[in-house]
Design a protein around this motif. Sequence first.
Motif, PDB file in Angstrom:
ATOM      1  N   ALA A   1       0.841  -1.193   0.000  1.00 62.27           N
ATOM      2  CA  ALA A   1       0.000   0.000   0.000  1.00 62.27           C
ATOM      3  C   ALA A   1       0.877   1.245   0.000  1.00 62.27           C
ATOM      4  O   ALA A   1       2.027   1.219   0.453  1.00 62.27           O
ATOM      5  CB  ALA A   1      -0.903  -0.005   1.232  1.00 62.27           C
ATOM      6  N   ASN A   2       0.360   2.324  -0.572  1.00 59.30           N
ATOM      7  CA  ASN A   2       1.064   3.601  -0.454  1.00 59.30           C
ATOM      8  C   ASN A   2       1.256   3.918   1.030  1.00 59.30           C
ATOM      9  O   ASN A   2       0.389   3.622   1.859  1.00 59.30           O
ATOM     10  CB  ASN A   2       0.277   4.724  -1.118  1.00 59.30           C
ATOM     11  N   TYR A   3       2.387   4.496   1.360  1.00 58.01           N
ATOM     12  CA  TYR A   3       2.704   4.705   2.774  1.00 58.01           C
ATOM     13  C   TYR A   3       3.101   6.163   3.016  1.00 58.01           C
ATOM     14  O   TYR A   3       3.582   6.860   2.128  1.00 58.01           O
ATOM     15  CB  TYR A   3       3.830   3.762   3.221  1.00 58.01           C
ATOM     16  N   ASP A   4       2.855   6.601   4.247  1.00 54.51           N
ATOM     17  CA  ASP A   4       3.147   7.976   4.648  1.00 54.51           C
ATOM     18  C   ASP A   4       4.378   8.017   5.536  1.00 54.51           C
ATOM     19  O   ASP A   4       4.433   7.318   6.564  1.00 54.51           O
ATOM     20  CB  ASP A   4       1.972   8.581   5.424  1.00 54.51           C
ATOM     21  N   LEU A   5       5.352   8.822   5.135  1.00 49.85           N
ATOM     22  CA  LEU A   5       6.425   9.180   6.049  1.00 49.85           C
ATOM     23  C   LEU A   5       5.883  10.303   6.923  1.00 49.85           C
ATOM     24  O   LEU A   5       5.586  11.392   6.436  1.00 49.85           O
ATOM     25  CB  LEU A   5       7.658   9.653   5.286  1.00 49.85           C
ATOM     26  N   SER A   6       5.726  10.049   8.205  1.00 55.03           N
ATOM     27  CA  SER A   6       5.076  11.022   9.078  1.00 55.03           C
ATOM     28  C   SER A   6       5.968  11.360  10.262  1.00 55.03           C
ATOM     29  O   SER A   6       6.811  10.565  10.687  1.00 55.03           O
ATOM     30  CB  SER A   6       3.726  10.494   9.560  1.00 55.03           C
ATOM     31  N   GLY A   7       5.771  12.552  10.787  1.00 53.60           N
ATOM     32  CA  GLY A   7       6.553  13.029  11.920  1.00 53.60           C
ATOM     33  C   GLY A   7       6.325  14.513  12.112  1.00 53.60           C
ATOM     34  O   GLY A   7       5.313  15.071  11.673  1.00 53.60           O
ATOM     35  N   GLY A   8       7.270  15.171  12.751  1.00 49.55           N
ATOM     36  CA  GLY A   8       7.121  16.591  13.037  1.00 49.55           C
ATOM     37  C   GLY A   8       8.337  17.393  12.614  1.00 49.55           C
ATOM     38  O   GLY A   8       9.438  16.872  12.463  1.00 49.55           O
ATOM     39  N   TYR A   9       8.118  18.689  12.421  1.00 48.44           N
ATOM     40  CA  TYR A   9       9.214  19.599  12.105  1.00 48.44           C
ATOM     41  C   TYR A   9       8.835  21.005  12.538  1.00 48.44           C
ATOM     42  O   TYR A   9       7.656  21.340  12.742  1.00 48.44           O
ATOM     43  CB  TYR A   9       9.530  19.576  10.608  1.00 48.44           C
ATOM     44  N   SER A  10       9.846  21.836  12.699  1.00 52.10           N
ATOM     45  CA  SER A  10       9.631  23.254  12.972  1.00 52.10           C
ATOM     46  C   SER A  10      10.589  24.060  12.102  1.00 52.10           C
ATOM     47  O   SER A  10      11.700  23.609  11.795  1.00 52.10           O
ATOM     48  CB  SER A  10       9.874  23.573  14.449  1.00 52.10           C
ATOM     49  N   TRP A  11      10.160  25.253  11.722  1.00 52.75           N
ATOM     50  CA  TRP A  11      10.923  26.079  10.792  1.00 52.75           C
ATOM     51  C   TRP A  11      10.708  27.540  11.165  1.00 52.75           C
ATOM     52  O   TRP A  11       9.577  28.013  11.229  1.00 52.75           O
ATOM     53  CB  TRP A  11      10.477  25.790   9.366  1.00 52.75           C
TER      54      TRP A  11
END
Length: 517
Positions: free
Chosen positions: A309-319
């Motif tokens: 299945a298509n998959y999501d690279l997920s997480g957090g970031y700040s800029w």
Amino acid sequence: MVLLSFLLFSALYIEGESYVKIYRSSQEIDLFFLEKGFFNPAGGFGIIGAGSNPATLGKSPDVQFFTAFSLAGVSASDIDTFSFEFEGDEDTVNNSASVLPGSRLYGQYRALGGVNFIGFSKRIGMFGVGMSYGSGYKLGVEASLSGSIYGNMRADEVFEFTHDDFSEIPDGDTVSVNPLFKGAITLDNEVPLRVEYSDVPIFLGAGVNVGPLGFGAGLKFQNCRILGEGGFAAHMDSFVVEVRDTVVLDGNGDSWIIEDFSAELDFDQDLATAEIYSSGLSATHTVLTLGSILDGGFLKISWGFDFGANYDLSGGYSWDFSIVSELPDSFASVDSTNLTIVQDSLISGRAVIVIDSMIREQGTEFDDDASLTFSGSSFNFGFLIEPINLGVSGKLAFPSADYSLSKVGLYTYIPIPVPVIDVRLGLAASFIFLGGSEIDMDWRVIPAATLGLSFSYERDYLRFYLPVKYDVSHIATAILNSVLSDDEDDRNAVFDMSGSSNIWDNLAFGFGFSVKM
């Protein structure tokens, strides 16, 4: 007036030490110099190549164990001058910069080392089963900017002085000047800017041979990750305006003589700051892989599918960023103690212009639930022409997501007749293609290439490998960029380190051994 338009350098010098580093590891290329089946499963057997096509497990010996390691290799190049351009409000200005003696600006290409592979296979009746862990693929870019940039600059807009700035200028008159500037900017890069992508696979599967055909099935668990971090600040050290022996006209058409005028800008704030941090966008992607291999003697063909299945690279970031975007409409104060202005005729001396603030563009972005969607399925293929030792392999991702990674690789090698040991001289290259509905850039091919010499020796159930590799990916990148670019200036600006790399630093050694019973 945008600041980047304002700071157009006519002569630029760099002092300090700065670098741009590109680093990568490719399990398939590193392992090719031990066994060609790792790069192209059409030439694989047992656990060798099974991660790409589990049909190789149909050729498993009773017991097989394989492991391999690599040391890092580095190619670096000092850069004496480079070209760049700024786009002004109405035109684009090309510039060049020179690195001062005692300072250093360099590019580096590093082939990473570490554990490349650990794998095991066993024959159970007519079937072969196996499992493995590999280093997979990793690509990263790191940049550090430290030191000073200084030189002469020009403005693409004129400066206007009126009676409000200097009382000696008659009310209603405007003196417009387009001077040259001298300035210095300090760059501080406490945390180098870094962006990295990695894909580490774990595999288990089974295969069987039926005559010249092999069939296999397996599961791959791929740990994929993207991370980024870094920050920098640009601070103005000095900024001086100088005008000598210039005649200008005010708004009424009267002549003003600027005999010997200089003005120092007093501005004690950062021109630009930026900081980015990512905890990492990651995913563990599970794939069902099915494959088959046809052994036609001089021609071997491998094909298969990865279903996931298509998959999501997920997480957090700040800029966070802040940059001076425009000059102020008025100055905080002007110290004209040492400035002589003769009404309607002459300007000379020195002034200090104090600016307590400038117009800034600022932004903050935070997302602890960010994601990038990648395609999860692909078609895999490989061809091997034994008489000429030429192999082609690849993976074509189904374009069903925002992002997809496809790959094409090729290799060739020449056996060198040496008593007792097996020696091969070979070249392996691969091209990663970044695609998907969210990709709109023209240039999205990432090449990698390695030239190497492989030594191996077999005794009873053991075989030992000692590869010596020279990474030429930096040369491949320069050539590919030159070929794909339609603009001659872009071709001339290729980040090419091929001319000055140290061959001894770039040599990388490896070691591997297998047990086969």
